[in-house]
Write an enzyme that holds these catalytic residues in place. Structure first.
Site, short mmCIF file in Angstrom:
data_model
loop_
_atom_site.label_atom_id
_atom_site.label_comp_id
_atom_site.label_asym_id
_atom_site.label_seq_id
_atom_site.Cartn_x
_atom_site.Cartn_y
_atom_site.Cartn_z
N ARG A 1 5.42 -12.64 9.42
CA ARG A 1 6.40 -11.40 9.33
C ARG A 1 7.43 -11.39 9.78
NH1 ARG A 1 2.22 -7.35 8.82
NH2 ARG A 1 3.59 -5.61 9.05
N GLU B 1 0.86 -1.24 0.04
CA GLU B 1 0.15 0.03 0.26
C GLU B 1 0.81 1.29 -0.04
OE1 GLU B 1 -2.66 0.54 3.31
OE2 GLU B 1 -3.26 2.36 2.41
N LYS C 1 4.81 0.82 9.18
CA LYS C 1 5.19 2.09 8.40
C LYS C 1 4.30 3.24 9.30
CE LYS C 1 3.31 0.06 4.81
NZ LYS C 1 2.62 -0.13 3.46
#
Ligand code: ATP
Ligand code: MG
Length: 568
Positions: free
Chosen positions: A262, A37, A272
């Site tokens: 992850r 994204e 982020k």
């Protein structure tokens, strides 16, 4: 740049699944994607995902797309898109002409939604956000049906088209999937598909006031692109039944979603949102601050794409979340730089040495090896003269037992040059600070060899000729956080209070051998005995060089492994 090669791919559970699919004919090809994204810069966790997705495509002769999952107009920006593309390329991967945007699928997604409405699988709901939450129930209690759940198809179609046309205010209506308000999986309790939001989108401008949710857009985007394996991180495991439901109801190409753990890295944060907080709060100088775990930060710091790829390879793919120690990444960096970075001599905190028996004005040149690991790197000449700089920490006036470097009356070797002996210590009469050492050299030790009498010394120091030296600013970095897991803080503690106040030290007036005058931005060097350094690609200018310390020479990883602490 080298094409990333991986002669013997390590097997992992994802490859096993892919192999099985190819064997059983579930798929006859492999098509993956990396779907960021564009709401921030890529970090080392994304690098793991990039290496995985592009790596699978490479190893199975398949394809990997780059897709911006840009469904949230509030946080996305073209700056992020550009940085993502630059970083993926820098890491060594190529999406060819397959650069896609979820925002290009808005029309198609709208059509899909209309199809679901027509099938009775979606409805327009007038509940507010708070009411939706209230009706959803809890993990232990089932939800309640929305009073709008049984609207007719005709009414839903009409309302939905008017939502798109901008007839209703923001938040007044949503489109929801009609699944099961009592499902034990909360995500299946009539999840939102569309919200009305009058937000300017960085690509679609004001064309839409209706935005798809990530959950509605993501799986269909993969399907539209013909992706076979939708690889994502573990937190999406609970979303899989929903994504499957959408695809099954639509009856379209159905990729297989596979989840993996992850990456978490010690002494930093990988989110982020949090990284943005550090940037916006001025805790770092920007997304590319060399202390940041972002690709652009690592790049500026001097990490190589090769070392990041080999790190991704070593950590592998698993299904249990853990924190990987940053020392392992540093080891990968060190290992690559050791092979490719030329050695040079640089004195970070200079102390003047005058060789009293070396004639004034005389310059000798010594042959220095550029890289003992790589004979093809050749040699260079370094000038030697009467006045030199050595590292301040290489001298002690009153040395403890185990200090073998320079001290009054002690003889040491200057690398490639001569043995020198400290005869006199000059101090600032006011402060008592040592300002100069007066030494003698032994001409019989030319090139740094032992003299005919077989005399030995216990230390070899690096040095730079004072009249030839060039100056530079050197930035030394430590970990961004003082603790291994900054997210593991007691209630009420701000994770930012755990930032390491010593993470950056700026050293001005370092003295470098003259050959470094033309060092190009991003060139990487080993300063002998001091570590690996990289010319800062942003701040360094000819005549005003700035170096970043990439890594020290200490192998912290080896220490962690031998102490058995690496898995903690
Ligand atoms: P963040 O929490 O850092 O914002 P994200 O998952 O929201 O991460 P996306 O832009 O959605 O960021 O991620 C793009 C791809 O990278 C996704 O497929 C995601 O699974 C993967 N990814 C993100 N963070 C990690 C990580 N720490 N380790 C491995 N893969 C990751
Ligand atoms: Mg995300």
């Amino acid at each position: 740049m080298d094409e990333p090669t991986n002669p013997k791919p390590k097997s992992n559970f994802i490859r096993d699944i892919v192999d099985e699919h190819l064997r059983t004919g579930r798929f006859s090809r492999v098509h993956t994607r990396f779907p960021p994204e564009p709401n921030g810069y890529l970090h080392i966790g994304h690098a793991k995902s990039i290496c995985l997705n592009f790596g699978l495509a490479r190893d199975y002769n398949g394809l990997c797309n780059l897709r911006m999952d840009d469904t949230n107009p509030e946080t996305e920006d073209i700056e992020y898109v550009n940085s993502i593309k630059e970083d993926v390329r820098w890491l060594g991967f190529d999406w060819e002409d397959r650069e896609y945007y979820a925002s290009d699928y808005y029309e198609k997604l709208y059509e899909f939604a209309v199809q679901l409405i027509k099938q009775g699988d979606a409805y327009v709901c007038d509940l507010s956000v708070d009411q939706v939450r209230e009706y959803r129930g809890t993990v232990t209690t089932p939800g309640k049906d929305s009073p709008f759940r049984n609207r007719s198809v005709t009414e839903n179609l009409d309302l939905f088209s008017r939502m798109r046309a901008g007839e209703f205010p923001d938040g007044a209506k949503t489109l929801r999937a009609k699944i099961d308000m009592a499902s034990p999986n909360m995500l299946l309790r009539d999840p939102l598909m569309y919200r009305i939001r009058r937000e300017h989108h960085y690509r679609r401008g004001d064309a839409w006031c209706l935005y798809p949710t990530y959950d509605w857009a993501h799986g269909q985007s993969d399907s539209i692109e013909g992706v076979t394996h939708s690889i994502c991180t573990l937190e999406f495991e609970v979303h899989r039944p929903l994504y499957d439901w959408f695809l099954d109801r639509l009856g379209v190409h159905h990729p297989q979603q596979i989840e993996f753990a992850r990456l978490n890295l010690s002494h930093t944060v990988l989110s982020k949102r949090r990284l943005l907080e550090l940037v916006e709060g001025g805790f770092v100088s920007g997304w590319d601050d060399p202390r940041m775990p972002t690709m652009t930060g690592f790049r500026r710091r001097g990490y190589t794409p090769e070392s990041i790829r080999s790190f991704a390879d070593i950590i592998g793919i698993a299904r249990d979340n853990s924190i990987v120690d940053a020392a392992l990444l540093e080891m990968c960096v060190r290992e690559h730089l050791n092979r490719m970075a030329p050695r040079v001599m640089a004195v970070l905190r200079p102390l003047k040495v005058v060789i009293t028996n070396f004639p004034e004005g005389r310059v000798e040149e010594f042959e220095a090896v550029n890289n003992p690991e790589d004979a093809s790197a050749g040699t260079r000449k370094v000038p030697f003269s009467r006045e030199l700089w050595i590292e301040r920490e290489d001298f002690m006036e009153d040395p403890p037992k185990k200090f073998f470097r320079l001290s009054p009356g002690r003889e040491v070797r200057l690398r490639y040059a001569y043995f020198i002996k400290c005869e006199e210590v000059v101090k600032d009469p006011k402060t008592g600070e040592v300002t100069e050492l007066r030494c003698t050299y032994d001409p019989a030790t030319r090139g740094g060899d032992s003299p005919p009498d077989g005399r030995k010394v216990k230390a070899t120091l690096h040095w730079v000729s004072a009249s030839h030296a060039i100056e530079a600013e050197v930035r030394l970095y430590e970990t961004l956080f003082t603790v291994r897991d900054p997210m593991d803080v007691p209630e009420g503690t701000d994770w930012k209070s755990l930032l390491n106040p010593k993470s950056l030290e700026v050293v001005r007036g370092a003295k470098l051998e003259p050959g470094l005058a033309d060092a190009r931005p991003e060139s990487r060097w080993q300063f002998e005995r001091m570590g690996y350094y990289c010319v800062d690609r942003r701040d360094s200018k000819p005549g005003a060089l700035v170096f970043n310390r990439t890594v020290t020479l200490r192998d912290e990883w080896a220490k962690l492994v031998s102490s058995g602490r690496e898995n903690k």
